[in-house]
Design a protein around this motif. Structure first.
Motif, PDB file in Angstrom:
ATOM      1  N   ALA A   1       0.728  -1.728  -4.315  1.00 48.09           N
ATOM      2  CA  ALA A   1      -0.322  -2.358  -3.874  1.00 48.09           C
ATOM      3  C   ALA A   1      -0.661  -2.091  -2.075  1.00 48.09           C
ATOM      4  O   ALA A   1      -1.658  -1.871  -1.683  1.00 48.09           O
ATOM      5  CB  ALA A   1      -0.323  -3.796  -4.005  1.00 48.09           C
ATOM      6  N   ASP A   2       0.793  -2.331  -1.611  1.00 46.11           N
ATOM      7  CA  ASP A   2       0.719  -1.836  -0.092  1.00 46.11           C
ATOM      8  C   ASP A   2       0.290  -0.632   0.356  1.00 46.11           C
ATOM      9  O   ASP A   2      -0.375  -0.516   1.460  1.00 46.11           O
ATOM     10  CB  ASP A   2       2.215  -2.564   0.382  1.00 46.11           C
ATOM     11  CG  ASP A   2       2.262  -3.853   0.616  1.00 46.11           C
ATOM     12  OD1 ASP A   2       1.441  -4.521   0.303  1.00 46.11           O
ATOM     13  OD2 ASP A   2       3.456  -4.289   0.769  1.00 46.11           O
ATOM     14  N   VAL A   3       0.786   0.243  -0.308  1.00 48.32           N
ATOM     15  CA  VAL A   3       0.588   1.808  -0.145  1.00 48.32           C
ATOM     16  C   VAL A   3      -0.940   2.007  -0.331  1.00 48.32           C
ATOM     17  O   VAL A   3      -1.643   2.568   0.343  1.00 48.32           O
ATOM     18  CB  VAL A   3       1.271   2.732  -1.140  1.00 48.32           C
ATOM     19  CG1 VAL A   3       0.741   4.234  -0.748  1.00 48.32           C
ATOM     20  CG2 VAL A   3       2.838   2.601  -0.725  1.00 48.32           C
ATOM     21  N   ALA A   4      -1.473   1.269  -1.344  1.00 49.03           N
ATOM     22  CA  ALA A   4      -3.049   1.482  -1.636  1.00 49.03           C
ATOM     23  C   ALA A   4      -3.820   0.835  -0.464  1.00 49.03           C
ATOM     24  O   ALA A   4      -4.857   1.225  -0.210  1.00 49.03           O
ATOM     25  CB  ALA A   4      -3.357   0.852  -3.085  1.00 49.03           C
TER      26      ALA A   4
ATOM     27  N   PHE B   1     -12.228  -2.529  -0.199  1.00 49.51           N
ATOM     28  CA  PHE B   1     -11.200  -2.348  -1.233  1.00 49.51           C
ATOM     29  C   PHE B   1     -10.214  -3.330  -1.195  1.00 49.51           C
ATOM     30  O   PHE B   1      -9.852  -4.357  -0.376  1.00 49.51           O
ATOM     31  CB  PHE B   1     -10.462  -1.136  -0.555  1.00 49.51           C
ATOM     32  CG  PHE B   1      -9.276  -0.671  -1.269  1.00 49.51           C
ATOM     33  CD1 PHE B   1      -9.206   0.124  -2.427  1.00 49.51           C
ATOM     34  CD2 PHE B   1      -7.971  -1.121  -1.011  1.00 49.51           C
ATOM     35  CE1 PHE B   1      -8.401   0.495  -3.229  1.00 49.51           C
ATOM     36  CE2 PHE B   1      -6.873  -0.614  -1.861  1.00 49.51           C
ATOM     37  CZ  PHE B   1      -7.189  -0.176  -2.992  1.00 49.51           C
ATOM     38  N   ARG B   2      -9.764  -3.543  -2.371  1.00 46.43           N
ATOM     39  CA  ARG B   2      -8.770  -4.592  -2.875  1.00 46.43           C
ATOM     40  C   ARG B   2      -7.843  -4.139  -3.912  1.00 46.43           C
ATOM     41  O   ARG B   2      -8.232  -3.804  -5.098  1.00 46.43           O
ATOM     42  CB  ARG B   2      -9.528  -5.848  -3.584  1.00 46.43           C
ATOM     43  CG  ARG B   2      -8.524  -6.980  -3.781  1.00 46.43           C
ATOM     44  CD  ARG B   2      -9.105  -8.170  -4.325  1.00 46.43           C
ATOM     45  NE  ARG B   2     -10.562  -8.446  -3.523  1.00 46.43           N
ATOM     46  CZ  ARG B   2     -11.697  -9.293  -3.777  1.00 46.43           C
ATOM     47  NH1 ARG B   2     -11.784  -9.266  -5.010  1.00 46.43           N
ATOM     48  NH2 ARG B   2     -12.605  -9.510  -3.146  1.00 46.43           N
ATOM     49  N   ALA B   3      -6.547  -4.122  -3.600  1.00 45.37           N
ATOM     50  CA  ALA B   3      -5.571  -3.661  -4.511  1.00 45.37           C
ATOM     51  C   ALA B   3      -4.851  -5.055  -5.142  1.00 45.37           C
ATOM     52  O   ALA B   3      -4.657  -6.146  -4.707  1.00 45.37           O
ATOM     53  CB  ALA B   3      -4.106  -3.150  -3.841  1.00 45.37           C
ATOM     54  N   VAL B   4      -5.150  -4.812  -6.595  1.00 45.19           N
ATOM     55  CA  VAL B   4      -4.853  -5.982  -7.415  1.00 45.19           C
ATOM     56  C   VAL B   4      -3.517  -5.797  -8.416  1.00 45.19           C
ATOM     57  O   VAL B   4      -3.531  -4.637  -8.842  1.00 45.19           O
ATOM     58  CB  VAL B   4      -5.940  -6.343  -8.283  1.00 45.19           C
ATOM     59  CG1 VAL B   4      -5.526  -7.807  -9.227  1.00 45.19           C
ATOM     60  CG2 VAL B   4      -7.086  -6.597  -7.496  1.00 45.19           C
ATOM     61  N   THR B   5      -2.519  -6.511  -8.391  1.00 43.35           N
ATOM     62  CA  THR B   5      -1.360  -6.365  -8.899  1.00 43.35           C
ATOM     63  C   THR B   5      -1.383  -7.244 -10.279  1.00 43.35           C
ATOM     64  O   THR B   5      -1.369  -8.726 -10.457  1.00 43.35           O
ATOM     65  CB  THR B   5      -0.010  -6.719  -8.309  1.00 43.35           C
ATOM     66  OG1 THR B   5      -0.056  -5.942  -7.353  1.00 43.35           O
ATOM     67  CG2 THR B   5       1.157  -6.585  -9.245  1.00 43.35           C
TER      68      THR B   5
END
Length: 225
Positions: A115-118, A129-133
Motif C-alpha cells: 500500500a505505501d509503495v502504491a 487515489f487510494r490504496a486499500v488493503t
C-alpha cells in the motif's frame, strides 16, 4: 582489464543512486507523473520489486488494457476499483494519460506491504487515489459505487463465476487471464479466448482479444456483467 576494489554492496549502492538520478532526470524531461512517482518509490523503497512490476511484459499488458478500455468504454469514470493492484502501476498509468478523466481509483490488494509503495507511486493523484488493503472477496461491491471494476489476474481466482456474482448487475468490468499453465500460482488458466469468454459469461461484451507474449498468451474481455 581494469580492476576495481569496490565491494558488491558499494556497487549496489552506486547503481541505486544512479537509477534514482536517471529516473528523476526522465521525470523532469517528460513531465510524467508516473515517472516522478517512480523516482520517489526508488528513493523510499529500494527493496520494492520494481524489476517485475515494470518489466516489459507487465507494462505491455497494461498499455494494451488501457488503450482497449479507452476505445471500448471511453475515458471518463467516477470510480474505478482495481483488484490485485499491487504497487498501483496500472492506476499510475491511467493518471498519466490525458485521455482519462477519473474521479477516484481504489487499488485493492491483500498484501499490506504494498500500500505505501502504491501511494507513493501515485502521489501526484492526491485524493483521487487510494490504496486499500483487503481481500477482494470481502469487498462490498454494491456499496463501493464503482462504475468500473478491473481484475487483470483472473488466473488466480479458483471460481471466477462465483466472484463475478458478487458484482452488481450492470457493472462494467475489464478482465484478464492467460494460458500460462506451468506457473504454479496460476490455479485457473484458460486455453483460449473463447474459453475465457465462456467463463466470464458477460451480459455484454464491448471487447474481446488476445495478446501474444513470449511464454504465454494473455486474454482480455471488457464489458458488463
Amino acid at each position: 582489464m581494469m580492476k576495481t576494489t569496490r565491494t558488491n554492496e558499494a556497487n549496489t549502492t552506486d547503481w541505486h543512486e544512479s537509477a534514482f538520478d536517471i529516473i528523476r532526470g526522465l521525470a523532469a524531461y517528460t513531465g510524467s507523473s508516473l515517472v516522478e512517482g517512480l523516482a520517489k518509490v526508488v528513493a523510499k523503497y529500494p527493496d520494492a520489486d520494481l524489476g517485475t512490476a515494470f518489466n516489459h511484459k507487465q507494462v505491455g499488458s497494461k498499455i494494451w488494457a488501457r488503450d482497449r478500455l479507452f476505445e471500448s468504454l471511453g475515458g471518463k469514470f467516477k470510480r474505478i476499483v482495481i483488484l490485485g493492484g499491487w504497487y498501483g502501476v496500472l492506476s499510475a498509468m491511467f493518471f498519466d494519460d490525458s485521455r482519462f478523466d477519473i474521479g477516484l481509483i481504489e487499488s485493492v490488494d491483500i498484501d499490506p506491504q504494498v500500500a505505501d509503495v502504491a501511494e507513493t507511486l501515485n502521489v501526484k493523484a492526491g485524493e483521487r487515489f487510494r490504496a486499500v488493503t483487503r481481500d477482494m472477496y470481502a469487498l462490498d461491491y454494491r456499496a463501493s459505487g464503482a462504475d468500473l471494476v478491473i481484475n487483470t489476474s483472473c488466473e488466480h481466482i479458483a471460481d471466477l463465476p462465483a466472484w463475478l456474482s458478487l458484482l452488481p448487475r450492470g457493472t462494467q468490468v475489464l478482465l484478464q487471464s492467460n494460458d500460462y499453465f506451468s506457473e504454479p500460482t496460476h490455479i485457473n488458466c484458460v486455453p483460449t479466448l473463447e474459453a475465457f469468454q465462456d467463463q466470464t459469461a458477460l451480459g455484454h461484451v464491448a471487447f474481446a482479444g488476445s495478446l501474444a507474449m513470449k511464454k504465454y498468451t494473455r486474454f482480455m474481455v471488457i464489458g458488463t456483467v
